[in-house]
Scaffold this active site. Sequence first.
Site, PDB file in Angstrom:
ATOM      1  N   ASN A  10     -92.140 -51.856  63.084  1.00  0.00           N
ATOM      2  CA  ASN A  10     -91.369 -50.893  63.619  1.00  0.00           C
ATOM      3  C   ASN A  10     -90.509 -49.876  62.635  1.00  0.00           C
ATOM      4  O   ASN A  10     -89.786 -50.221  61.835  1.00  0.00           O
ATOM      5  CB  ASN A  10     -90.193 -51.669  64.620  1.00  0.00           C
ATOM      6  CG  ASN A  10     -89.264 -50.990  65.430  1.00  0.00           C
ATOM      7  OD1 ASN A  10     -88.983 -49.892  65.293  1.00  0.00           O
ATOM      8  ND2 ASN A  10     -88.488 -51.556  66.167  1.00  0.00           N
ATOM      9  N   LYS A  17     -88.868 -52.510  60.101  1.00  0.00           N
ATOM     10  CA  LYS A  17     -88.632 -53.809  60.493  1.00  0.00           C
ATOM     11  C   LYS A  17     -90.402 -54.409  60.538  1.00  0.00           C
ATOM     12  O   LYS A  17     -90.902 -53.752  61.115  1.00  0.00           O
ATOM     13  CB  LYS A  17     -88.111 -53.968  61.612  1.00  0.00           C
ATOM     14  CG  LYS A  17     -86.478 -53.533  61.748  1.00  0.00           C
ATOM     15  CD  LYS A  17     -85.839 -54.042  62.793  1.00  0.00           C
ATOM     16  CE  LYS A  17     -84.563 -53.170  63.089  1.00  0.00           C
ATOM     17  NZ  LYS A  17     -84.333 -53.075  64.445  1.00  0.00           N
ATOM     18  N   ARG A  95     -94.602 -50.097  66.803  1.00  0.00           N
ATOM     19  CA  ARG A  95     -93.730 -49.628  68.034  1.00  0.00           C
ATOM     20  C   ARG A  95     -93.875 -48.110  67.898  1.00  0.00           C
ATOM     21  O   ARG A  95     -93.347 -47.478  66.902  1.00  0.00           O
ATOM     22  CB  ARG A  95     -92.367 -50.208  67.778  1.00  0.00           C
ATOM     23  CG  ARG A  95     -91.667 -49.679  68.898  1.00  0.00           C
ATOM     24  CD  ARG A  95     -90.104 -50.218  68.613  1.00  0.00           C
ATOM     25  NE  ARG A  95     -89.161 -49.563  69.479  1.00  0.00           N
ATOM     26  CZ  ARG A  95     -88.090 -49.171  69.640  1.00  0.00           C
ATOM     27  NH1 ARG A  95     -87.391 -49.339  68.246  1.00  0.00           N
ATOM     28  NH2 ARG A  95     -87.581 -48.788  70.449  1.00  0.00           N
ATOM     29  N   HIS A 184     -87.370 -48.827  76.066  1.00  0.00           N
ATOM     30  CA  HIS A 184     -87.209 -50.260  76.016  1.00  0.00           C
ATOM     31  C   HIS A 184     -88.324 -50.907  76.730  1.00  0.00           C
ATOM     32  O   HIS A 184     -88.180 -52.017  77.132  1.00  0.00           O
ATOM     33  CB  HIS A 184     -85.658 -50.797  76.681  1.00  0.00           C
ATOM     34  CG  HIS A 184     -84.655 -50.594  75.787  1.00  0.00           C
ATOM     35  ND1 HIS A 184     -83.361 -50.464  76.266  1.00  0.00           N
ATOM     36  CD2 HIS A 184     -84.457 -50.543  74.580  1.00  0.00           C
ATOM     37  CE1 HIS A 184     -82.600 -49.975  75.240  1.00  0.00           C
ATOM     38  NE2 HIS A 184     -83.118 -50.321  73.950  1.00  0.00           N
ATOM     39  N   HIS A 212     -80.973 -54.815  80.062  1.00  0.00           N
ATOM     40  CA  HIS A 212     -81.323 -54.858  78.491  1.00  0.00           C
ATOM     41  C   HIS A 212     -80.202 -54.288  78.177  1.00  0.00           C
ATOM     42  O   HIS A 212     -80.030 -53.122  77.810  1.00  0.00           O
ATOM     43  CB  HIS A 212     -82.643 -54.172  78.170  1.00  0.00           C
ATOM     44  CG  HIS A 212     -83.021 -54.036  76.644  1.00  0.00           C
ATOM     45  ND1 HIS A 212     -83.965 -54.653  76.023  1.00  0.00           N
ATOM     46  CD2 HIS A 212     -82.122 -53.425  75.480  1.00  0.00           C
ATOM     47  CE1 HIS A 212     -83.772 -54.656  74.607  1.00  0.00           C
ATOM     48  NE2 HIS A 212     -82.690 -53.731  74.279  1.00  0.00           N
ATOM     49  N   GLY A 214     -78.316 -54.078  74.643  1.00  0.00           N
ATOM     50  CA  GLY A 214     -78.163 -54.286  73.145  1.00  0.00           C
ATOM     51  C   GLY A 214     -77.301 -53.243  72.899  1.00  0.00           C
ATOM     52  O   GLY A 214     -76.200 -52.901  73.433  1.00  0.00           O
ATOM     53  N   ARG A 245     -73.717 -44.434  72.719  1.00  0.00           N
ATOM     54  CA  ARG A 245     -74.142 -43.527  73.675  1.00  0.00           C
ATOM     55  C   ARG A 245     -73.377 -43.448  74.970  1.00  0.00           C
ATOM     56  O   ARG A 245     -73.141 -44.481  75.372  1.00  0.00           O
ATOM     57  CB  ARG A 245     -75.526 -43.670  73.785  1.00  0.00           C
ATOM     58  CG  ARG A 245     -76.539 -43.416  72.693  1.00  0.00           C
ATOM     59  CD  ARG A 245     -77.995 -43.485  73.085  1.00  0.00           C
ATOM     60  NE  ARG A 245     -78.607 -44.229  71.903  1.00  0.00           N
ATOM     61  CZ  ARG A 245     -79.635 -45.112  71.799  1.00  0.00           C
ATOM     62  NH1 ARG A 245     -80.039 -45.654  73.205  1.00  0.00           N
ATOM     63  NH2 ARG A 245     -80.140 -45.372  70.901  1.00  0.00           N
ATOM     64  N   ASP A 286     -69.115 -53.295  68.800  1.00  0.00           N
ATOM     65  CA  ASP A 286     -69.721 -54.625  69.000  1.00  0.00           C
ATOM     66  C   ASP A 286     -69.027 -55.401  69.938  1.00  0.00           C
ATOM     67  O   ASP A 286     -67.784 -55.574  69.885  1.00  0.00           O
ATOM     68  CB  ASP A 286     -69.601 -55.210  67.627  1.00  0.00           C
ATOM     69  CG  ASP A 286     -70.371 -56.778  67.262  1.00  0.00           C
ATOM     70  OD1 ASP A 286     -70.293 -57.377  68.209  1.00  0.00           O
ATOM     71  OD2 ASP A 286     -71.064 -57.037  66.342  1.00  0.00           O
ATOM     72  N   MET A 287     -69.652 -55.859  70.838  1.00  0.00           N
ATOM     73  CA  MET A 287     -69.153 -56.667  71.865  1.00  0.00           C
ATOM     74  C   MET A 287     -68.300 -57.872  71.651  1.00  0.00           C
ATOM     75  O   MET A 287     -67.342 -57.995  72.167  1.00  0.00           O
ATOM     76  CB  MET A 287     -70.358 -57.008  72.959  1.00  0.00           C
ATOM     77  CG  MET A 287     -69.618 -57.338  74.285  1.00  0.00           C
ATOM     78  SD  MET A 287     -68.605 -56.275  74.969  1.00  0.00           S
ATOM     79  CE  MET A 287     -69.848 -55.149  75.958  1.00  0.00           C
ATOM     80  N   GLY A 334     -78.939 -58.333  72.542  1.00  0.00           N
ATOM     81  CA  GLY A 334     -77.930 -59.014  71.961  1.00  0.00           C
ATOM     82  C   GLY A 334     -76.709 -59.247  73.012  1.00  0.00           C
ATOM     83  O   GLY A 334     -76.181 -60.305  72.720  1.00  0.00           O
ATOM     84  N   GLU A 388     -89.300 -58.225  71.561  1.00  0.00           N
ATOM     85  CA  GLU A 388     -90.126 -57.092  71.770  1.00  0.00           C
ATOM     86  C   GLU A 388     -91.513 -57.253  70.649  1.00  0.00           C
ATOM     87  O   GLU A 388     -92.621 -56.679  71.012  1.00  0.00           O
ATOM     88  CB  GLU A 388     -89.337 -55.771  71.181  1.00  0.00           C
ATOM     89  CG  GLU A 388     -88.531 -55.741  72.431  1.00  0.00           C
ATOM     90  CD  GLU A 388     -87.524 -54.467  72.106  1.00  0.00           C
ATOM     91  OE1 GLU A 388     -86.448 -55.135  71.525  1.00  0.00           O
ATOM     92  OE2 GLU A 388     -87.741 -53.415  72.480  1.00  0.00           O
TER      93      GLU A 388
HETATM   94  P1  ADP Z   1     -80.327 -53.301  69.348  1.00  0.00           P
HETATM   95  O1  ADP Z   1     -80.087 -52.375  70.384  1.00  0.00           O
HETATM   96  O2  ADP Z   1     -79.605 -52.822  67.897  1.00  0.00           O
HETATM   97  O3  ADP Z   1     -81.712 -53.845  68.860  1.00  0.00           O
HETATM   98  P2  ADP Z   1     -79.436 -55.809  69.796  1.00  0.00           P
HETATM   99  O4  ADP Z   1     -80.205 -56.322  71.099  1.00  0.00           O
HETATM  100  O5  ADP Z   1     -79.753 -56.740  68.676  1.00  0.00           O
HETATM  101  O6  ADP Z   1     -79.408 -54.185  69.327  1.00  0.00           O
HETATM  102  O7  ADP Z   1     -77.930 -56.081  70.382  1.00  0.00           O
HETATM  103  C1  ADP Z   1     -76.742 -55.787  69.303  1.00  0.00           C
HETATM  104  C2  ADP Z   1     -75.498 -55.985  70.210  1.00  0.00           C
HETATM  105  O8  ADP Z   1     -75.336 -57.452  70.373  1.00  0.00           O
HETATM  106  C3  ADP Z   1     -74.238 -55.917  68.956  1.00  0.00           C
HETATM  107  O9  ADP Z   1     -74.050 -54.772  68.596  1.00  0.00           O
HETATM  108  C4  ADP Z   1     -73.233 -56.916  69.791  1.00  0.00           C
HETATM  109  O10 ADP Z   1     -72.538 -56.089  70.472  1.00  0.00           O
HETATM  110  C5  ADP Z   1     -74.078 -57.683  70.673  1.00  0.00           C
HETATM  111  N1  ADP Z   1     -73.771 -59.012  70.221  1.00  0.00           N
HETATM  112  C6  ADP Z   1     -74.617 -59.885  69.478  1.00  0.00           C
HETATM  113  N2  ADP Z   1     -74.108 -61.160  69.492  1.00  0.00           N
HETATM  114  C7  ADP Z   1     -73.197 -61.392  70.282  1.00  0.00           C
HETATM  115  C8  ADP Z   1     -72.298 -62.406  70.887  1.00  0.00           C
HETATM  116  N3  ADP Z   1     -72.317 -63.589  70.202  1.00  0.00           N
HETATM  117  N4  ADP Z   1     -71.416 -61.890  71.873  1.00  0.00           N
HETATM  118  C9  ADP Z   1     -71.057 -60.755  72.202  1.00  0.00           C
HETATM  119  N5  ADP Z   1     -72.061 -59.729  71.768  1.00  0.00           N
HETATM  120  C10 ADP Z   1     -72.943 -60.025  71.082  1.00  0.00           C
END
Ligand code: ADP
Length: 406
Positions: A10, A17, A95, A184, A212, A214, A245, A286-287, A334, A388
């Site tokens: 990727n 990656k 990818r 995605h 999805h 992330g 975004r 970051d959530m 995520g 993926e």
């Molecule tokens: P990407 O789009 O970069 O592939 P991911 O699918 O890895 O992203 O998701 C990354 C996001 O997942 C992080 O920015 C974070 O907000 C969220 N995340 C990861 N672990 C947790 C968790 N335990 N609780 C809440 N949110 C999380």
Amino acid sequence: MTATRVLVLNSGSSSVKYQLLDMRDSARLAVGLVERIGEETSRLKHTPLTGGGAESREREEPIADHEAALKAVAEELAADGLGLDSPELAAIGHRVVHGGLRFSAPTVVTDEVLAEIERLVPVAPLHNPANITGIRTAQALRPDLPQVAVFDTAFHTTMPESAARYAIDVKTADEHRVRRYGFHGTSHAYVSRETAKLLGKAPEDVNVIVLHLGNGASASAVRGGRCVDTSMGLTPLEGLVMGTRSGDLDPAVIFHLARVGGMSVDEIDVLLNKKSGLIGLCGDNDMREIRRRVDEGDQEAALAFEIYIHRLKKYIGAYYAVLGRVDAVVFTAGVGENAAPVREAAVAGLEELGLAVDGALNSVRSDEARLISPEYARVAVAVVPTDEELEIANQTYALVGNPSAP
Ligand code: ADP
């Protein structure tokens, strides 16, 4: 010697990656990441997964370009006895973000295929050039090996024109290939199939809404295994509120910012792609951090969370209407896999649609695909971890098979 390994690459603009898998049992043999390619502070993190322990090795040294990056990866793999010159390597799966209208399935890369991916650069200026560089570099390293392009857009090519077209002048749209492609797709394909499995049904028999979530986020409506709508469009900017975004907005916001705000198109592009969404609303993307702030009573974070959930709910409703009958709503990536409060809030109040989340099931932490809806619920709500890389490896291997098999 049977060739059963697939290397998945990727390639981003400054990162690569990778995962090496053995397709006999889908086992990961090694995973890793090269970051900050082209900078003084490049870093390679390599984790071999054979032989029990998973000790990572790190290299911090300037890595000038993708060619140097892939060579460094090849060295690390060779040190583990997994060298890219091995006859066990069947193919390299790449990818590729944008496959336009032409690529609706994984494709063995030829000069002509590469030229077509190049022709799509104007609609994917950030992604396709890096993907092309990754393919060219891998070709130079193993010219004899099949290189397979697996497209993020492929799963969405089944969308009907009613969902894929924007309501703008057709001639202008066609001239500039302006339409909704969706992204995605590899994840939406994998997760919708795994959801059918979880329900004990064939993919053809289920209608699924895939969320999805992330850092980038997209929703899709999948009818009987085929995508009929998705929230990302010409680029990955449309749709849900994401980490950085904006997702959907009135296109006139752009004219307004240009005419009244005096911003250039490039500045607006950066604003909407990098400084909007959750980070624009509350300074965090970051959530985990946002939920921590919400729990502490932070009003800004609470509003950002509400806006995020409101948009998500609108898409669940919209895709419910598009599908007519929904068998499952599934959370992945995520945020979707880890953030129980997001899942709870997204489904709250939708009992009339047959949707509910069981608090106890929702709070269980697990890497497994699982149902989180109560037994009485008409529609299953599920968490299905996405993969993926495995999907790219599976599609690659299915296409090239095992050339040296007896
Ligand atoms: P990407 O789009 O970069 O592939 P991911 O699918 O890895 O992203 O998701 C990354 C996001 O997942 C992080 O920015 C974070 O907000 C969220 N995340 C990861 N672990 C947790 C968790 N335990 N609780 C809440 N949110 C999380």
